[in-house]
Design a protein around this motif. Structure first.
Motif, PDB file in Angstrom:
ATOM      1  N   ALA A 125       0.858  -1.179   0.000  1.00 47.61           N
ATOM      2  CA  ALA A 125       0.000   0.000   0.000  1.00 47.61           C
ATOM      3  C   ALA A 125       0.900   1.237   0.000  1.00 47.61           C
ATOM      4  O   ALA A 125       2.081   1.168   0.367  1.00 47.61           O
ATOM      5  CB  ALA A 125      -0.905   0.003   1.228  1.00 47.61           C
ATOM      6  N   TYR A 126       0.330   2.368  -0.431  1.00 45.80           N
ATOM      7  CA  TYR A 126       1.109   3.601  -0.505  1.00 45.80           C
ATOM      8  C   TYR A 126       0.366   4.739   0.180  1.00 45.80           C
ATOM      9  O   TYR A 126      -0.871   4.789   0.184  1.00 45.80           O
ATOM     10  CB  TYR A 126       1.357   3.993  -1.971  1.00 45.80           C
ATOM     11  CG  TYR A 126       2.315   3.091  -2.694  1.00 45.80           C
ATOM     12  CD1 TYR A 126       3.681   3.358  -2.701  1.00 45.80           C
ATOM     13  CD2 TYR A 126       1.856   1.968  -3.369  1.00 45.80           C
ATOM     14  CE1 TYR A 126       4.563   2.519  -3.368  1.00 45.80           C
ATOM     15  CE2 TYR A 126       2.730   1.125  -4.040  1.00 45.80           C
ATOM     16  CZ  TYR A 126       4.085   1.410  -4.031  1.00 45.80           C
ATOM     17  OH  TYR A 126       4.942   0.585  -4.683  1.00 45.80           O
ATOM     18  N   GLY A 155      -3.308   6.243 -17.006  1.00 43.57           N
ATOM     19  CA  GLY A 155      -3.804   5.554 -15.818  1.00 43.57           C
ATOM     20  C   GLY A 155      -3.075   6.027 -14.582  1.00 43.57           C
ATOM     21  O   GLY A 155      -2.278   6.973 -14.617  1.00 43.57           O
ATOM     22  N   GLY A 156      -3.334   5.378 -13.467  1.00 34.40           N
ATOM     23  CA  GLY A 156      -2.634   5.683 -12.236  1.00 34.40           C
ATOM     24  C   GLY A 156      -3.105   6.954 -11.551  1.00 34.40           C
ATOM     25  O   GLY A 156      -4.196   7.458 -11.792  1.00 34.40           O
ATOM     26  N   LEU A 157      -2.234   7.505 -10.730  1.00 33.07           N
ATOM     27  CA  LEU A 157      -2.580   8.688  -9.940  1.00 33.07           C
ATOM     28  C   LEU A 157      -2.889   9.900 -10.802  1.00 33.07           C
ATOM     29  O   LEU A 157      -3.772  10.689 -10.492  1.00 33.07           O
ATOM     30  CB  LEU A 157      -1.431   9.036  -8.995  1.00 33.07           C
ATOM     31  CG  LEU A 157      -1.352   8.316  -7.650  1.00 33.07           C
ATOM     32  CD1 LEU A 157      -0.130   8.806  -6.892  1.00 33.07           C
ATOM     33  CD2 LEU A 157      -2.606   8.540  -6.824  1.00 33.07           C
ATOM     34  N   ALA A 158      -2.153  10.063 -11.888  1.00 30.78           N
ATOM     35  CA  ALA A 158      -2.339  11.253 -12.721  1.00 30.78           C
ATOM     36  C   ALA A 158      -3.747  11.322 -13.297  1.00 30.78           C
ATOM     37  O   ALA A 158      -4.236  12.400 -13.614  1.00 30.78           O
ATOM     38  CB  ALA A 158      -1.317  11.277 -13.852  1.00 30.78           C
ATOM     39  N   ALA A 159      -4.405  10.188 -13.420  1.00 27.73           N
ATOM     40  CA  ALA A 159      -5.759  10.168 -13.964  1.00 27.73           C
ATOM     41  C   ALA A 159      -6.791  10.690 -12.971  1.00 27.73           C
ATOM     42  O   ALA A 159      -7.908  11.043 -13.371  1.00 27.73           O
ATOM     43  CB  ALA A 159      -6.137   8.751 -14.387  1.00 27.73           C
ATOM     44  N   VAL A 160      -6.421  10.777 -11.685  1.00 24.74           N
ATOM     45  CA  VAL A 160      -7.410  11.157 -10.671  1.00 24.74           C
ATOM     46  C   VAL A 160      -6.995  12.351  -9.820  1.00 24.74           C
ATOM     47  O   VAL A 160      -7.793  12.864  -9.037  1.00 24.74           O
ATOM     48  CB  VAL A 160      -7.737   9.953  -9.754  1.00 24.74           C
ATOM     49  CG1 VAL A 160      -8.343   8.822 -10.569  1.00 24.74           C
ATOM     50  CG2 VAL A 160      -6.513   9.455  -8.993  1.00 24.74           C
ATOM     51  N   GLU A 192      -5.554   3.618  -3.168  1.00 25.99           N
ATOM     52  CA  GLU A 192      -6.419   4.076  -2.084  1.00 25.99           C
ATOM     53  C   GLU A 192      -5.572   4.847  -1.082  1.00 25.99           C
ATOM     54  O   GLU A 192      -4.548   4.355  -0.612  1.00 25.99           O
ATOM     55  CB  GLU A 192      -7.104   2.880  -1.416  1.00 25.99           C
ATOM     56  CG  GLU A 192      -8.041   2.133  -2.352  1.00 25.99           C
ATOM     57  CD  GLU A 192      -8.676   0.918  -1.697  1.00 25.99           C
ATOM     58  OE1 GLU A 192      -8.159   0.466  -0.655  1.00 25.99           O
ATOM     59  OE2 GLU A 192      -9.673   0.398  -2.231  1.00 25.99           O
ATOM     60  N   ASP A 193      -5.994   6.061  -0.791  1.00 21.48           N
ATOM     61  CA  ASP A 193      -5.246   6.917   0.120  1.00 21.48           C
ATOM     62  C   ASP A 193      -6.212   7.952   0.682  1.00 21.48           C
ATOM     63  O   ASP A 193      -7.157   8.363   0.002  1.00 21.48           O
ATOM     64  CB  ASP A 193      -4.088   7.600  -0.608  1.00 21.48           C
ATOM     65  CG  ASP A 193      -3.187   8.395   0.323  1.00 21.48           C
ATOM     66  OD1 ASP A 193      -2.370   7.762   1.019  1.00 21.48           O
ATOM     67  OD2 ASP A 193      -3.320   9.621   0.374  1.00 21.48           O
ATOM     68  N   SER A 240     -12.587   9.007  -7.737  1.00 16.74           N
ATOM     69  CA  SER A 240     -11.451   8.362  -8.394  1.00 16.74           C
ATOM     70  C   SER A 240     -11.875   7.102  -9.125  1.00 16.74           C
ATOM     71  O   SER A 240     -11.477   6.865 -10.278  1.00 16.74           O
ATOM     72  CB  SER A 240     -10.368   8.024  -7.363  1.00 16.74           C
ATOM     73  OG  SER A 240      -9.833   9.198  -6.787  1.00 16.74           O
ATOM     74  N   LEU A 241     -12.697   6.283  -8.489  1.00 16.24           N
ATOM     75  CA  LEU A 241     -13.140   5.049  -9.122  1.00 16.24           C
ATOM     76  C   LEU A 241     -14.017   5.340 -10.334  1.00 16.24           C
ATOM     77  O   LEU A 241     -13.920   4.659 -11.361  1.00 16.24           O
ATOM     78  CB  LEU A 241     -13.886   4.179  -8.110  1.00 16.24           C
ATOM     79  CG  LEU A 241     -13.026   3.593  -6.982  1.00 16.24           C
ATOM     80  CD1 LEU A 241     -13.903   2.865  -5.966  1.00 16.24           C
ATOM     81  CD2 LEU A 241     -11.979   2.645  -7.533  1.00 16.24           C
ATOM     82  N   ALA A 242     -14.860   6.357 -10.237  1.00 19.40           N
ATOM     83  CA  ALA A 242     -15.711   6.725 -11.375  1.00 19.40           C
ATOM     84  C   ALA A 242     -14.866   7.187 -12.555  1.00 19.40           C
ATOM     85  O   ALA A 242     -15.129   6.812 -13.708  1.00 19.40           O
ATOM     86  CB  ALA A 242     -16.697   7.815 -10.962  1.00 19.40           C
ATOM     87  N   VAL A 243     -13.843   7.995 -12.293  1.00 20.69           N
ATOM     88  CA  VAL A 243     -12.960   8.482 -13.360  1.00 20.69           C
ATOM     89  C   VAL A 243     -12.238   7.314 -14.019  1.00 20.69           C
ATOM     90  O   VAL A 243     -12.144   7.231 -15.255  1.00 20.69           O
ATOM     91  CB  VAL A 243     -11.945   9.495 -12.795  1.00 20.69           C
ATOM     92  CG1 VAL A 243     -10.836   9.773 -13.801  1.00 20.69           C
ATOM     93  CG2 VAL A 243     -12.643  10.795 -12.427  1.00 20.69           C
ATOM     94  N   LEU A 244     -11.731   6.379 -13.227  1.00 19.11           N
ATOM     95  CA  LEU A 244     -10.991   5.247 -13.778  1.00 19.11           C
ATOM     96  C   LEU A 244     -11.914   4.304 -14.557  1.00 19.11           C
ATOM     97  O   LEU A 244     -11.514   3.748 -15.587  1.00 19.11           O
ATOM     98  CB  LEU A 244     -10.270   4.501 -12.662  1.00 19.11           C
ATOM     99  CG  LEU A 244      -9.112   5.270 -12.010  1.00 19.11           C
ATOM    100  CD1 LEU A 244      -8.574   4.520 -10.803  1.00 19.11           C
ATOM    101  CD2 LEU A 244      -7.989   5.533 -13.013  1.00 19.11           C
ATOM    102  N   ARG A 245     -13.142   4.125 -14.088  1.00 20.48           N
ATOM    103  CA  ARG A 245     -14.097   3.315 -14.856  1.00 20.48           C
ATOM    104  C   ARG A 245     -14.363   3.936 -16.223  1.00 20.48           C
ATOM    105  O   ARG A 245     -14.408   3.244 -17.246  1.00 20.48           O
ATOM    106  CB  ARG A 245     -15.399   3.141 -14.077  1.00 20.48           C
ATOM    107  CG  ARG A 245     -15.358   2.085 -12.988  1.00 20.48           C
ATOM    108  CD  ARG A 245     -16.751   1.767 -12.478  1.00 20.48           C
ATOM    109  NE  ARG A 245     -17.335   2.891 -11.776  1.00 20.48           N
ATOM    110  CZ  ARG A 245     -17.263   3.073 -10.454  1.00 20.48           C
ATOM    111  NH1 ARG A 245     -16.593   2.201  -9.705  1.00 20.48           N
ATOM    112  NH2 ARG A 245     -17.830   4.116  -9.882  1.00 20.48           N
ATOM    113  N   ASP A 246     -14.546   5.256 -16.247  1.00 21.04           N
ATOM    114  CA  ASP A 246     -14.771   5.953 -17.520  1.00 21.04           C
ATOM    115  C   ASP A 246     -13.566   5.797 -18.450  1.00 21.04           C
ATOM    116  O   ASP A 246     -13.718   5.614 -19.660  1.00 21.04           O
ATOM    117  CB  ASP A 246     -15.050   7.438 -17.275  1.00 21.04           C
ATOM    118  CG  ASP A 246     -16.424   7.681 -16.672  1.00 21.04           C
ATOM    119  OD1 ASP A 246     -17.265   6.759 -16.686  1.00 21.04           O
ATOM    120  OD2 ASP A 246     -16.651   8.801 -16.170  1.00 21.04           O
TER     121      ASP A 246
END
Length: 301
Positions: free
Chosen positions: A97-98, A126-131, A160-161, A169-175
């Motif tokens: 985890a981070y 993807g990753g952090l930059a996406a959210v 998760e942080d 964040s999850l909605a953005v990544l799903r899109d």
């Protein structure tokens, strides 16, 4: 850049990871999933440009040295006087985890690269930059351009942080996954993104839209889903595990390198799909077998 090259969009940061012989001591090493993928691609011989932003501190100089040393093109990489984001690794029996220190850092000052997307064979996001804003807006704009006029490859790399808005964040990544032509995700990522269904079912539904979807399952191997053929499975390469940080990014680099060698065709036969998974597994194994996140340059296609 030529059409066999990859544009990697996202963060390059510093991971603070426990020393192997003293878990209370932390070692600083360059990381960030997109940066790891860019370095992996370069080491595998695939032309790659990294479109992140580097800060004005010693950490940023270390990151730049890593990227340029591998052969990554930084002509689209931004510069800032702000410091570099830190990711503090918390290694547990079930994984790593981070905890992220992102406020007022250069790492997420990304530029919209929509106008550059079509110059490349594929765009990775993807990753952090996406959210994390302001990077998220730049990633979204560039991803839309790649999805419309090129090839968009997404690894959601769910994090998760407490500093992140989990629902948003999850909605953005799903899109982002829905917009992509290729999605690579771990079984844990898929379970977090679509908690109301089994990971395999979620991958089948995503692939039904014409996507190539690859789900990794750690030591259990990987599975690829398409709309034309039954799922194809490949075992993980047996290896004495020294490190797992960066293994998923190395696998992603292996997938991209293989697709680049196939001229970015996605209408793969089951045999070709199996070859792609086997190659990516070999690349990931070279990371697991050593300290650090650098895949071996000689992993054969």
């Amino acid at each position: 850049m030529s059409r066999d090259a990859v544009l990697v969009l996202g963060e390059a940061l510093i991971d603070l990871v426990p020393e192997p012989d003293d878990r209370a001591a932390l070692r600083a090493q360059p990381g960030g999933a997109p940066a790891n993928v860019a370095v992996g691609l370069a080491r595998l011989g695939t032309p790659v440009a990294f479109a992140g932003t580097l800060g004005g501190d010693a950490f940023a100089r270390s990151i730049e040295h890593r990227l340029t040393g591998a052969g990554v093109d930084l002509s689209l990489c931004g510069r800032s006087d702000l410091p570099t984001t830190l990711a503090v690794a918390d290694v547990r029996p079930g994984g790593t985890a981070y905890h992220f220190h992102t406020a007022h850092t250069a790492t997420f000052e990304l530029q919209d690269r929509a106008g550059d997307a079509t110059r490349f064979g594929a765009v990775y996001a993807g990753g952090l930059a996406a959210v994390v804003e302001p990077a998220a807006s730049a990633v979204a704009a560039t991803a839309r351009a790649a999805a419309r006029d090129g090839l968009l490859v997404v690894d959601p790399n769910v994090r998760e942080d407490r500093s992140l808005d989990a629902r948003r964040s999850l909605a953005v990544l799903r899109d982002l996954c829905t917009a992509a032509h290729v999605v690579k995700a771990s079984d844990e990522d898929v379970a977090r993104l679509w908690p109301d269904r089994a990971p395999a079912d979620a991958c089948r539904e995503l692939a039904a839209g014409g996507r190539l979807v690859v789900m990794t399952r750690g030591a259990l191997g990987s599975t690829a889903y398409t709309s034309r053929h039954p799922p194809v499975e490949a075992p993980a390469v047996p290896v004495e595990v020294v490190n797992t940080i960066g293994a998923g990014d190395a696998f992603m680099a292996g997938v991209l390198a293989w697709l680049a060698s196939a001229s970015w065709r996605l209408d793969l036969s089951p045999a070709e799909t199996g070859a792609m998974l086997a190659h990516a597994s070999r690349v990931a194994a070279t990371v697991c077998a050593q300290a650090g996140t650098e895949p071996a340059a000689a992993a054969p296609l």
